[in-house]
Design a protein around this motif. Structure first.
Motif, PDB file in Angstrom:
ATOM      1  N   ALA A  66       0.827  -1.214   0.000  1.00 49.33           N
ATOM      2  CA  ALA A  66       0.000   0.000   0.000  1.00 49.33           C
ATOM      3  C   ALA A  66       0.861   1.263   0.000  1.00 49.33           C
ATOM      4  O   ALA A  66       0.472   2.295  -0.547  1.00 49.33           O
ATOM      5  N   ARG A  67       2.056   1.181   0.594  1.00 53.33           N
ATOM      6  CA  ARG A  67       2.952   2.351   0.631  1.00 53.33           C
ATOM      7  C   ARG A  67       3.497   2.700  -0.744  1.00 53.33           C
ATOM      8  O   ARG A  67       3.941   3.818  -0.972  1.00 53.33           O
ATOM      9  N   TYR A  68       3.483   1.717  -1.655  1.00 54.38           N
ATOM     10  CA  TYR A  68       4.083   1.912  -2.979  1.00 54.38           C
ATOM     11  C   TYR A  68       3.072   1.911  -4.114  1.00 54.38           C
ATOM     12  O   TYR A  68       3.460   2.022  -5.264  1.00 54.38           O
ATOM     13  N   ASN A  83      -0.241   7.802  -2.079  1.00 51.98           N
ATOM     14  CA  ASN A  83      -0.357   6.374  -2.348  1.00 51.98           C
ATOM     15  C   ASN A  83      -1.529   5.835  -1.540  1.00 51.98           C
ATOM     16  O   ASN A  83      -2.172   6.577  -0.791  1.00 51.98           O
ATOM     17  N   VAL A  84      -1.809   4.561  -1.696  1.00 45.08           N
ATOM     18  CA  VAL A  84      -2.967   3.961  -1.036  1.00 45.08           C
ATOM     19  C   VAL A  84      -2.848   4.068   0.487  1.00 45.08           C
ATOM     20  O   VAL A  84      -3.828   4.366   1.171  1.00 45.08           O
ATOM     21  N   ALA A  85      -1.647   3.864   1.028  1.00 41.43           N
ATOM     22  CA  ALA A  85      -1.468   3.936   2.484  1.00 41.43           C
ATOM     23  C   ALA A  85      -1.730   5.350   2.992  1.00 41.43           C
ATOM     24  O   ALA A  85      -2.446   5.537   3.991  1.00 41.43           O
ATOM     25  N   GLU A  86      -1.178   6.355   2.323  1.00 44.12           N
ATOM     26  CA  GLU A  86      -1.410   7.739   2.751  1.00 44.12           C
ATOM     27  C   GLU A  86      -2.887   8.102   2.653  1.00 44.12           C
ATOM     28  O   GLU A  86      -3.444   8.729   3.555  1.00 44.12           O
ATOM     29  N   HIS A  87      -3.501   7.705   1.562  1.00 50.51           N
ATOM     30  CA  HIS A  87      -4.915   8.007   1.363  1.00 50.51           C
ATOM     31  C   HIS A  87      -5.766   7.326   2.435  1.00 50.51           C
ATOM     32  O   HIS A  87      -6.656   7.956   3.022  1.00 50.51           O
ATOM     33  N   SER A  88      -5.504   6.055   2.700  1.00 53.72           N
ATOM     34  CA  SER A  88      -6.283   5.328   3.709  1.00 53.72           C
ATOM     35  C   SER A  88      -6.119   5.955   5.086  1.00 53.72           C
ATOM     36  O   SER A  88      -7.090   6.053   5.847  1.00 53.72           O
ATOM     37  N   TYR A  89      -4.908   6.398   5.406  1.00 56.79           N
ATOM     38  CA  TYR A  89      -4.680   7.073   6.684  1.00 56.79           C
ATOM     39  C   TYR A  89      -5.501   8.364   6.754  1.00 56.79           C
ATOM     40  O   TYR A  89      -6.172   8.635   7.753  1.00 56.79           O
ATOM     41  N   THR A  90      -5.463   9.151   5.695  1.00 58.85           N
ATOM     42  CA  THR A  90      -6.198  10.421   5.675  1.00 58.85           C
ATOM     43  C   THR A  90      -7.698  10.176   5.800  1.00 58.85           C
ATOM     44  O   THR A  90      -8.389  10.866   6.558  1.00 58.85           O
ATOM     45  N   VAL A  91      -8.214   9.191   5.069  1.00 58.87           N
ATOM     46  CA  VAL A  91      -9.641   8.862   5.154  1.00 58.87           C
ATOM     47  C   VAL A  91      -9.992   8.412   6.571  1.00 58.87           C
ATOM     48  O   VAL A  91     -11.023   8.813   7.122  1.00 58.87           O
TER      49      VAL A  91
END
Length: 182
Positions: free
Chosen positions: A11-13, A27-35
């Motif tokens: 997810a980080r990449y 990236n997916v990890a950043e987006h998921s954290y923000t959500v």
């Protein structure tokens, strides 16, 4: 279990794509954290307005809402909408293969969190608004807590929409109870 850990790392990449001009890429990890953080904030704001949602369920939905992107990559919204049924089938198949490897009953719980994040419970709707807010943050940049920020206005609008939807649902239930003589 190894496949789940690989997905968490991947997810980080895994980049996210957009048809909008972005202030920054994520990236997916950043987006998921923000959500997830916006979901938590919305839960607290709604609680302050007297509407209590299942915060644990909402946060689980937020963490899992784009899990399929770690497996299949991100697809821009117009393309995803065009191939909606095929995309949903492929996503469900891939997610089930990975999460099904999780031991015990938790496999179904994880898969359920991913599936239910896509539906219309109050927690699901809350995550949809949090997802839109996270996207607006990347598209528009800026300070999400600034009183002058367009994002702060969007956050308030999300709270008001969620409250209005819940009030309409309560009203609909009351009318239905009256009709049924309950």
């Amino acid at each position: 279990m190894q496949k789940i850990i690989e997905c968490i790392d991947k997810a980080r990449y895994t980049p996210r794509f957009s048809t909008y001009r972005l202030q920054s890429k994520d990236n997916v990890a950043e987006h998921s954290y923000t959500v997830t953080m916006f979901t938590l904030l919305l839960c607290k704001l709604l609680k302050g307005e007297g509407l209590v949602v299942d915060q644990g369920k909402a946060l689980a939905f937020a963490v899992m809402h784009d899990f399929e992107e770690t497996l299949m990559g991100d697809v821009i919204s117009p393309t995803k909408a065009y191939m909606e049924e095929d995309y949903q089938f492929a996503a469900a198949d891939q997610v089930h293969k990975v999460l099904g490897a999780f031991p015990g009953k938790e496999s179904g719980s994880l898969y359920g969190s991913w599936r239910w994040a896509k539906y219309t419970s109050p927690e699901s709707k809350l995550v949809i608004y949090a997802d839109l807010l996270a996207t607006q943050l990347v598209v528009g940049g800026g300070d999400p807590l600034g009183a002058e920020s367009g994002l702060w206005c969007a956050l308030e609008q999300a709270v008001n929409k969620l409250l209005a939807e819940e009030k309409n649902l309560v009203l609909k239930r009351a009318v239905e109870e009256l009709r049924c003589g309950i």
